[in-house]
Design a protein around this motif. Structure first.
Motif, mmCIF file in Angstrom:
data_model
loop_
_atom_site.group_PDB
_atom_site.id
_atom_site.type_symbol
_atom_site.label_atom_id
_atom_site.label_comp_id
_atom_site.label_asym_id
_atom_site.label_seq_id
_atom_site.Cartn_x
_atom_site.Cartn_y
_atom_site.Cartn_z
ATOM 1 N N SER A 36 0.821 -1.217 0.000
ATOM 2 C CA SER A 36 0.000 0.000 0.000
ATOM 3 C C SER A 36 0.854 1.266 0.000
ATOM 4 N N GLU A 37 2.052 1.211 0.572
ATOM 5 C CA GLU A 37 2.956 2.367 0.572
ATOM 6 C C GLU A 37 3.554 2.595 -0.815
ATOM 7 N N MET A 38 3.766 1.510 -1.532
ATOM 8 C CA MET A 38 4.412 1.611 -2.843
ATOM 9 C C MET A 38 3.469 2.090 -3.934
ATOM 10 N N LEU A 39 2.180 1.792 -3.804
ATOM 11 C CA LEU A 39 1.222 2.127 -4.874
ATOM 12 C C LEU A 39 1.307 3.571 -5.338
ATOM 13 N N SER A 48 -1.302 -4.288 -11.430
ATOM 14 C CA SER A 48 -0.022 -4.188 -12.144
ATOM 15 C C SER A 48 1.145 -4.257 -11.166
ATOM 16 N N LEU A 49 1.024 -3.576 -10.032
ATOM 17 C CA LEU A 49 2.090 -3.631 -9.031
ATOM 18 C C LEU A 49 2.272 -5.062 -8.530
ATOM 19 N N ASP A 67 2.324 -9.576 7.593
ATOM 20 C CA ASP A 67 2.052 -9.205 8.982
ATOM 21 C C ASP A 67 0.567 -8.875 9.044
ATOM 22 N N GLY A 68 -0.216 -9.820 9.522
ATOM 23 C CA GLY A 68 -1.670 -9.656 9.469
ATOM 24 C C GLY A 68 -2.125 -9.707 8.027
ATOM 25 N N SER A 69 -2.818 -8.668 7.605
ATOM 26 C CA SER A 69 -3.265 -8.617 6.207
ATOM 27 C C SER A 69 -2.326 -7.783 5.337
ATOM 28 N N THR A 70 -1.256 -7.262 5.925
ATOM 29 C CA THR A 70 -0.319 -6.407 5.192
ATOM 30 C C THR A 70 0.875 -7.223 4.709
ATOM 31 N N VAL A 71 1.214 -7.049 3.422
ATOM 32 C CA VAL A 71 2.377 -7.720 2.849
ATOM 33 C C VAL A 71 3.486 -6.691 2.696
ATOM 34 N N TYR A 72 4.650 -7.020 3.233
ATOM 35 C CA TYR A 72 5.824 -6.158 3.164
ATOM 36 C C TYR A 72 6.853 -6.784 2.230
#
Length: 117
Positions: A36-39, A48-49, A67-72
């Motif tokens: 979400s930070e990269m979008l 596409s990302l 981490d939870g629902s967030t992908v890093y």
């Protein structure tokens, strides 16, 4: 039979041959990022990302963790950041040479005239 090193290098550089992938790698050179930070920084649609991240992951250039629902995402090697820095230096030198050439051409052309083809 293994493929020649030059073919493996060509495939590696093809992997790098997309502006969104380069931007992702630049961002990850700074620190780990959530998708979400990269979008907004990459400027592409979420689908596409995801595709570009999958290409980089398959190539072994990035790793992911959830981490939870967030992908890093993060780089798998600091050498990827070094490669991007070297590419930047090369481009800077090339462009500086082109600016010098342009200045020489402009100095050699009388104002208002068009040089012959």
């Amino acid at each position: 039979m293994s493929r020649p090193l030059y073919q493996a290098k060509a495939e590696f550089f093809r992997t790098l041959g997309h502006p969104a992938r380069i931007r992702v790698l630049e961002l990850l050179s700074q620190r780990e990022h959530a998708v979400s930070e990269m979008l907004p920084e990459v400027g592409v649609e979420a689908s596409s990302l995801s595709q570009q991240l999958a290409v980089l992951r398959r190539a072994g250039l990035v790793a992911s963790r959830k981490d939870g629902s967030t992908v890093y995402y993060s780089l798998t090697s600091p050498q990827v950041a070094e490669l991007l820095a070297v590419a930047r230096r090369i481009l800077t030198e090339v462009l500086a040479g082109q600016v010098e050439l342009l200045a020489d051409l402009q100095a050699a052309t009388p104002s208002g005239s068009v040089p012959p083809p």
